[in-house]
Design an enzyme around this catalytic site. Structure first.
Site, PDB file in Angstrom:
ATOM      1  N   HIS A 217       0.611  -1.059   0.021  1.00 30.70           N
ATOM      2  CA  HIS A 217      -0.050  -0.160  -0.008  1.00 30.70           C
ATOM      3  C   HIS A 217       1.036   1.276   0.104  1.00 30.70           C
ATOM      4  O   HIS A 217       0.819   2.161  -0.676  1.00 30.70           O
ATOM      5  CB  HIS A 217      -0.893  -0.177   1.306  1.00 30.70           C
ATOM      6  CG  HIS A 217      -1.878   1.277   1.445  1.00 30.70           C
ATOM      7  ND1 HIS A 217      -3.010   1.375   0.844  1.00 30.70           N
ATOM      8  CD2 HIS A 217      -1.413   2.325   2.180  1.00 30.70           C
ATOM      9  CE1 HIS A 217      -3.809   2.464   1.268  1.00 30.70           C
ATOM     10  NE2 HIS A 217      -2.639   3.082   2.169  1.00 30.70           N
ATOM     11  N   GLU A 218       1.761   1.171   0.856  1.00 31.95           N
ATOM     12  CA  GLU A 218       2.796   2.358   0.958  1.00 31.95           C
ATOM     13  C   GLU A 218       3.673   2.596  -0.320  1.00 31.95           C
ATOM     14  O   GLU A 218       3.770   3.955  -0.910  1.00 31.95           O
ATOM     15  CB  GLU A 218       3.782   2.320   2.209  1.00 31.95           C
ATOM     16  CG  GLU A 218       3.100   2.250   3.536  1.00 31.95           C
ATOM     17  CD  GLU A 218       2.059   3.585   3.898  1.00 31.95           C
ATOM     18  OE1 GLU A 218       2.242   4.712   3.192  1.00 31.95           O
ATOM     19  OE2 GLU A 218       1.065   3.415   4.231  1.00 31.95           O
TER      20      GLU A 218
ATOM     21  N   HIS B 148       1.710   4.411  -2.873  1.00 33.30           N
ATOM     22  CA  HIS B 148       1.382   5.555  -2.501  1.00 33.30           C
ATOM     23  C   HIS B 148       2.609   6.373  -3.382  1.00 33.30           C
ATOM     24  O   HIS B 148       2.397   7.342  -3.881  1.00 33.30           O
ATOM     25  CB  HIS B 148       1.521   5.983  -1.200  1.00 33.30           C
ATOM     26  CG  HIS B 148       0.257   6.211  -0.699  1.00 33.30           C
ATOM     27  ND1 HIS B 148      -0.749   6.771  -1.060  1.00 33.30           N
ATOM     28  CD2 HIS B 148      -0.067   5.449   0.713  1.00 33.30           C
ATOM     29  CE1 HIS B 148      -2.083   6.490  -0.317  1.00 33.30           C
ATOM     30  NE2 HIS B 148      -1.680   5.880   1.034  1.00 33.30           N
TER      31      HIS B 148
ATOM     32  N   GLU C 161      -6.340   6.627  -0.986  1.00 38.34           N
ATOM     33  CA  GLU C 161      -6.137   5.520  -0.351  1.00 38.34           C
ATOM     34  C   GLU C 161      -6.508   4.284  -1.029  1.00 38.34           C
ATOM     35  O   GLU C 161      -6.060   3.100  -1.223  1.00 38.34           O
ATOM     36  CB  GLU C 161      -6.815   5.595   1.007  1.00 38.34           C
ATOM     37  CG  GLU C 161      -6.159   6.584   2.036  1.00 38.34           C
ATOM     38  CD  GLU C 161      -4.833   6.132   2.433  1.00 38.34           C
ATOM     39  OE1 GLU C 161      -4.457   5.285   2.477  1.00 38.34           O
ATOM     40  OE2 GLU C 161      -4.025   7.136   3.024  1.00 38.34           O
TER      41      GLU C 161
END
Lengths: 265, 367
Positions: B232-233, B236, B285
């Site tokens: 997930h990061e 980003h 997100e």
């Protein structure tokens, strides 16, 4: 609408007041705060708007809103004579100048005036706004975009700063005036602006870039000393605002000696 | 003859302020009656133009033996007069009406332009807010990765000042191993860190700086769950989310200051910037979840850890979090978990080899 016929008398020379005589049942409207004195028997009544609207709340609201735009209070005061005989009420000018009595019927029922020059009138005179629709005149004419329109056929009292000039212009006659000096004119008068003509004059002549022009026919009223000009000079001369305190009459004029001899500071 | 038409007559022998006059047509002649006199003027001798204050009046002028006369009419009087005027004069009266309308039009135009100028910053603000994402996106595209790396360096320096970073150990090794697998083939040079903090959190700075808190490692039940968070990061970073958010926040603040006339970027501008900022984050997100999922699959790591970790988070999350969902920078975990499970369900069934990491050792090290 029927106007109240009032008699009046103007007192004083440079700082005037106008005394209006009301028959029983008659009324006059005054700018809020302009009343100087009134005799017993006169009832004071504060109305929203200018007291001439007959319509409902909305009409009154519109009238009041217009008054706000012309720089006057939301309320006007109506003075009725509820007594038995003739009674008098007086309205005082707010700064040095002359009171101009204008009989609206004589000038065709309508008068265009500089905003916030209104002092008092017979009840029934309606105070409206007249937008200055020529953009150049609104920007450079010295009176702004909002002017006041007086409608009716009774007496109205305006106030002019300094000395008053009342002139009747012949058809086509042109008067070039300094901006800010216009008090009122008939609607048949063409109010316009004219470039001063020379760069040197525009920059250093002290009259600004434009003259205001009034072209006849019709009556015009001019003031010699607009309040804003007077206020500027006073502020410039005020020691509190950085002006020079002048020891008037003192030969030496120095602060110490002048202050000592003058004694009043 | 129509009803009474009134005008105001000026001329020799009349009061300077003019006198009221009644008008009527007698064939080709205009009869002008004042209280004292009556005159008749041939229509062909009349000159018509717009004059007076605001050019709102119509002026009829003629020259007689006595001299020059002018007659002023207001708009209703002009219309009444034009209705019954001889053809030659009707055209002149129309011309005067046109001149009057022109003054009116210019006046309106002038004020509209002025109004527009006053409203322009506000308009720009509205347009920017409506299109903020695409504008910020295209601006962010123009920023080269080297600058991003510098931004990341700055963020890292701040983190170092506030938190103690692990220099070595099983936790850092695990995070680095998984991170490398997830960020393979990226244009960024990734650097992974573990920070000592009980908070369940992880964040990514522009340019490939990813920091995981020990609290998060303790909260995760397996290496796959940590991998889910890291994916997930990394997503980003790859999608340049924080850069876009920064560009958008700066633009909004500048415009708000312009529109609201507050050059210090006061409270109103701040709140406006932050609110849309959060919205950006919420969309981001979800986007990062999807991209993270794709990266997990590409790296051959089981994607089930991702929703499972959200499950753990959701268990710890009270109902208040749901109530504050609109203002929170992270969408509620339950919502995200449901969406993720949905997407994983759609995938074809596959076998994943477990990560070669001793998770118990890692958790011990994070204590």
């Amino acid at each position: 609408m029927a106007m109240d016929v009032v008699d009046f008398e103007i007192f004083g020379s440079e700082m005037q007041y106008v005394e209006v005589e009301l028959d029983p049942g008659e009324a006059a409207v005054g700018e809020a705060g302009a009343m100087m004195y009134m005799q017993d028997g006169i009832q004071m009544d504060t109305v929203f708007g200018d007291g001439s609207q007959q319509g409902g709340f909305f009409g009154k609201l519109m009238g009041a809103g217009k008054r706000l735009l012309t720089g006057e209070s939301l309320f006007t005061t109506v003075f009725h004579n509820e007594g038995q005989g003739k009674r008098r009420v007086a309205f005082a000018a707010p700064y040095p100048g002359k009171i101009v009595p204008v009989h609206l019927a004589e000038v065709g029922g309508t008068l265009i005036a500089q905003k916030d020059s209104f002092l008092a009138a017979a009840k029934g005179v309606s105070l409206g706004i007249a937008f200055q629709k020529k953009l150049g005149v609104g920007l450079f004419g010295g009176e702004g975009f909002i002017m006041q329109k007086l409608d009716g056929d009774g007496w109205a009292f305006l106030h002019a700063g300094g000395t008053l000039l009342e002139r009747t212009l012949a058809p086509g006659e042109l008067l070039r005036i300094d901006t800010g000096c216009v008090v009122a004119f008939q609607p048949s008068v063409d109010f316009d602006i004219q470039y001063v003509g020379k760069i040197k004059t525009a920059l250093f002549g002290g009259e600004g870039l434009f003259f205001a022009t009034l072209r006849g026919p019709g009556k015009v009223w001019l003031q010699s000393l607009p309040l804003s000009r007077l206020a500027n000079r006073i502020v410039m001369a005020a020691p509190a605002a950085g002006g020079r305190s002048q020891g008037e009459g003192s030969l030496l004029g120095g602060m110490a000696l002048g202050g000592l001899l003058g004694g009043d500071d | 003859m129509s009803g009474t038409i009134r005008g105001r007559l000026f001329g020799p022998g009349l009061p300077g302020a003019g006198s009221d006059a009644l008008l009527s047509w007698r064939g080709e002649y205009l009869a002008v009656t004042t209280a004292a006199t009556q005159r008749e003027v041939a229509a062909s001798e009349l000159r018509v133009d717009a004059s007076g204050f605001n050019a709102a009046q119509t002026r009829l002028a003629w020259t007689s033996a006595e001299g020059e006369f002018v007659l002023f009419l207001d708009t209703p009087a002009r219309e009444a007069l034009a209705a019954s005027a001889p053809a030659g004069l009707a055209a002149g009266l129309l011309g005067a009406a046109r001149a009057q309308r022109q003054v009116e039009r210019r006046f309106r135009l002038g004020w509209s332009v002025l109004g527009l100028i006053l409203l322009l910053p506000l308009l720009a603000l509205v347009l920017f807010v409506l299109n903020a994402d695409s504008i910020a996106g295209s601006v962010a595209e123009r920023i080269p990765p080297e600058h991003e790396a510098k931004l990341g360096e700055l963020t890292l320096a701040q983190v170092r000042a506030g938190l103690k970073l692990h220099e070595d150990g099983p936790a850092l090794r695990a995070v680095r191993d998984i991170g490398q697998r997830l960020s393979e083939g990226s244009r960024y040079r990734y650097r992974f860190f573990v920070a000592d903090s009980p908070e369940v959190n992880a964040f990514a700075a522009p340019g490939g700086v990813v920091v995981v808190y020990t609290g998060l490692i303790r909260a995760a039940d397996s290496a796959e769950e940590l991998a889910g968070v890291l994916a997930h990061e990394v997503a980003h970073v790859e999608l340049r989310h924080s850069l876009k958010a920064a560009v958008k926040g700066l633009g909004l603040r500048a415009l708000a200051a312009l529109a609201l006339g507050d050059l210090s970027g006061g409270v109103a501008g701040d709140v406006a910037a932050r609110l849309t900022d959060l919205k950006f984050s919420r969309d981001a997100e979800t986007e990062a979840d999807r991209e993270g999922l794709r990266r997990l699959l590409a790296a051959g790591i089981s994607p089930h850890g991702m929703p499972r970790f959200f499950e753990t988070l959701a268990a710890g999350e009270g109902n208040t979090a749901v109530a504050l969902a609109v203002l929170s920078s992270h969408p509620p975990s339950r919502e995200r978990m449901a969406r993720l499970r949905d997407e994983i369900g759609k995938l074809p069934p596959a076998q994943f080899t477990p990560l070669p990491i001793d998770w118990r050792e890692v958790r011990e090290a994070a204590r």
